[in-house]
Design a protein around this motif. Structure first.
Motif, PDB file in Angstrom:
ATOM      1  N   ARG A   1     -11.973  19.860  45.006  1.00 28.35           N
ATOM      2  CA  ARG A   1     -11.906  18.400  44.820  1.00 28.35           C
ATOM      3  C   ARG A   1     -11.131  18.035  43.567  1.00 28.35           C
ATOM      4  NH1 ARG A   1     -18.231  16.972  45.397  1.00 28.35           N
ATOM      5  NH2 ARG A   1     -18.465  17.509  47.587  1.00 28.35           N
ATOM      6  N   VAL A   2     -10.618  16.834  43.587  1.00 30.46           N
ATOM      7  CA  VAL A   2     -10.130  16.213  42.359  1.00 30.46           C
ATOM      8  C   VAL A   2     -11.103  15.087  42.002  1.00 30.46           C
ATOM      9  CG1 VAL A   2      -7.693  16.726  42.689  1.00 30.46           C
ATOM     10  CG2 VAL A   2      -8.625  14.646  43.709  1.00 30.46           C
ATOM     11  N   PRO A   3     -11.253  14.789  40.705  1.00 33.30           N
ATOM     12  CA  PRO A   3     -10.584  15.398  39.562  1.00 33.30           C
ATOM     13  C   PRO A   3     -11.245  16.717  39.154  1.00 33.30           C
ATOM     14  CG  PRO A   3     -12.093  13.698  38.805  1.00 33.30           C
ATOM     15  CD  PRO A   3     -12.146  13.674  40.306  1.00 33.30           C
TER      16      PRO A   3
ATOM     17  N   VAL B   1     -15.808  20.208  36.151  1.00 34.92           N
ATOM     18  CA  VAL B   1     -15.707  19.468  37.414  1.00 34.92           C
ATOM     19  C   VAL B   1     -16.706  18.316  37.468  1.00 34.92           C
ATOM     20  CG1 VAL B   1     -14.908  21.447  38.755  1.00 34.92           C
ATOM     21  CG2 VAL B   1     -17.353  20.945  38.659  1.00 34.92           C
ATOM     22  N   ASP B   2     -16.426  17.404  38.375  1.00 35.59           N
ATOM     23  CA  ASP B   2     -17.203  16.207  38.658  1.00 35.59           C
ATOM     24  C   ASP B   2     -16.894  15.138  37.598  1.00 35.59           C
ATOM     25  OD1 ASP B   2     -18.951  15.641  40.927  1.00 35.59           O
ATOM     26  OD2 ASP B   2     -20.309  14.900  39.402  1.00 35.59           O
ATOM     27  N   SER B   3     -16.443  13.987  38.083  1.00 32.88           N
ATOM     28  CA  SER B   3     -15.916  12.992  37.142  1.00 32.88           C
ATOM     29  C   SER B   3     -16.902  12.559  36.044  1.00 32.88           C
ATOM     30  CB  SER B   3     -15.349  11.783  37.891  1.00 32.88           C
ATOM     31  OG  SER B   3     -16.342  11.142  38.651  1.00 32.88           O
ATOM     32  N   PRO B   4     -18.216  12.407  36.317  1.00 34.93           N
ATOM     33  CA  PRO B   4     -19.094  12.041  35.195  1.00 34.93           C
ATOM     34  C   PRO B   4     -19.113  13.106  34.095  1.00 34.93           C
ATOM     35  CG  PRO B   4     -20.187  11.588  37.278  1.00 34.93           C
ATOM     36  CD  PRO B   4     -18.947  12.379  37.606  1.00 34.93           C
TER      37      PRO B   4
HETATM   38  N1  LIG Z   1     -18.503  13.523  42.728  1.00 30.11           N
HETATM   39  C1  LIG Z   1     -17.109  13.847  42.626  1.00 30.11           C
HETATM   40  C2  LIG Z   1     -16.359  13.253  43.818  1.00 30.11           C
HETATM   41  C3  LIG Z   1     -14.880  13.641  43.822  1.00 30.11           C
HETATM   42  C4  LIG Z   1     -14.261  13.422  45.191  1.00 30.11           C
HETATM   43  O1  LIG Z   1     -14.937  13.123  46.177  1.00 30.11           O
HETATM   44  N2  LIG Z   1     -12.947  13.570  45.228  1.00 30.11           N
HETATM   45  C5  LIG Z   1     -12.243  13.427  46.476  1.00 30.11           C
HETATM   46  C6  LIG Z   1     -10.952  12.627  46.269  1.00 30.11           C
HETATM   47  S1  LIG Z   1     -11.310  10.937  45.926  1.00 30.11           S
HETATM   48  C7  LIG Z   1     -11.860  14.816  46.958  1.00 30.11           C
HETATM   49  O2  LIG Z   1     -11.200  15.551  46.259  1.00 30.11           O
HETATM   50  N3  LIG Z   1     -12.310  15.162  48.177  1.00 30.11           N
HETATM   51  C8  LIG Z   1     -11.974  16.400  48.821  1.00 30.11           C
HETATM   52  C9  LIG Z   1     -13.183  17.039  49.461  1.00 30.11           C
HETATM   53  O3  LIG Z   1     -14.307  16.523  49.285  1.00 30.11           O
HETATM   54  O4  LIG Z   1     -12.998  18.055  50.113  1.00 30.11           O
HETATM   55  C10 LIG Z   1     -16.572  13.305  41.292  1.00 30.11           C
HETATM   56  O5  LIG Z   1     -17.164  12.347  40.763  1.00 30.11           O
HETATM   57  O6  LIG Z   1     -15.596  13.866  40.759  1.00 30.11           O
END
Ligand SMILES: N[C@@H](CCC(=O)N[C@@H](CS)C(=O)NCC(=O)O)C(=O)O
Length: 204
Positions: free
Chosen positions: A50-52, A63-66
């Motif tokens: 996932r990003v970010p 990892v994880d935005s918070p």
């Molecule tokens: N809880 C995570 C959520 C991050 C998230 O859902 N990112 C999405 C893009 S908006 C992503 O990369 N999704 C790909 C996946 O879940 O496989 C955060 O706060 O960083």
């Protein structure tokens, strides 16, 4: 430091805005990766795919935005800045709670977009309605509660809410989230002209 982002991710935008507001953007190289198109490359750096995701100067993964925001905020505090996560334990809890509500809107809104991208025979009205209802209820709650839930000022909760509302404008225009919510609409207007917000507009 290297920050993995996608140009449309509201979670990645939240991290970038916090970094800008805390004077850290020069210290961060942005690397644009699409979670689906660049899945293998992203998974090599972040096992969650996932990003970010942040790679620190000493090569640690965050990892994880918070958590990334807390990590960057802590760095800014060591450089003499005021924290954007709250001044004391109870203020921090209010800010974390505000962030969680905003992140929940982002998550539901993002999953609705993913659902739209699936083959039509796999579409689930049940899940689309459930996510839309969660967004509607949370916006109504924020409108009703005002600064009891979203205190005035620039902090992690208000950054997160600005990103959530910006994402609704970007991906869910049909929801017309401003309709019947004059308080939130006025609140968001101040954000729309802010440098950190304008500089991180999602790119379609
Ligand atoms: N809880 C995570 C959520 C991050 C998230 O859902 N990112 C999405 C893009 S908006 C992503 O990369 N999704 C790909 C996946 O879940 O496989 C955060 O706060 O960083």
């Amino acid at each position: 430091m290297e920050l993995m982002v996608s140009p449309t991710s509201p979670f990645a935008r939240k991290v970038q805005i916090l970094a800008r507001e805390q004077g850290l953007s020069e210290a961060i190289n942005l690397r644009a990766l699409h979670p689906l198109d660049d899945a293998a490359e992203l998974a090599r750096m972040n096992p969650l795919g996932r990003v970010p995701a942040l790679i620190t100067d000493d090569d640690k993964l965050v990892v994880d935005s918070p958590i990334i925001c807390a990590w960057l905020d802590n760095l800014a505090v060591t450089q003499g800045r005021d924290s954007m996560l709250g001044d004391n334990a109870s203020h921090r809890l209010v800010i974390q709670q505000g962030q969680a509500l905003a992140d929940g809107i982002m998550e539901s809104a993002f999953l609705m977009v993913m659902e739209r991208g699936r083959p039509e025979r796999q579409h689930s009205d049940f899940w689309q309605d459930r996510r839309r209802d969660a967004i509607t209820r949370t916006l109504d709650y924020l409108e009703a509660q005002g600064d009891a839930v979203m205190p005035a000022g620039i902090h992690l909760a208000s950054i997160a809410l600005a990103c959530a509302l910006g994402y609704l404008d970007f991906r869910h225009d049909a929801m017309q989230w401003r309709s019947g919510r004059p308080g939130l609409a006025a609140w968001f207007k101040a954000w729309e002209g802010r440098d950190s917000f304008m500089a991180t507009q999602p790119l379609a």
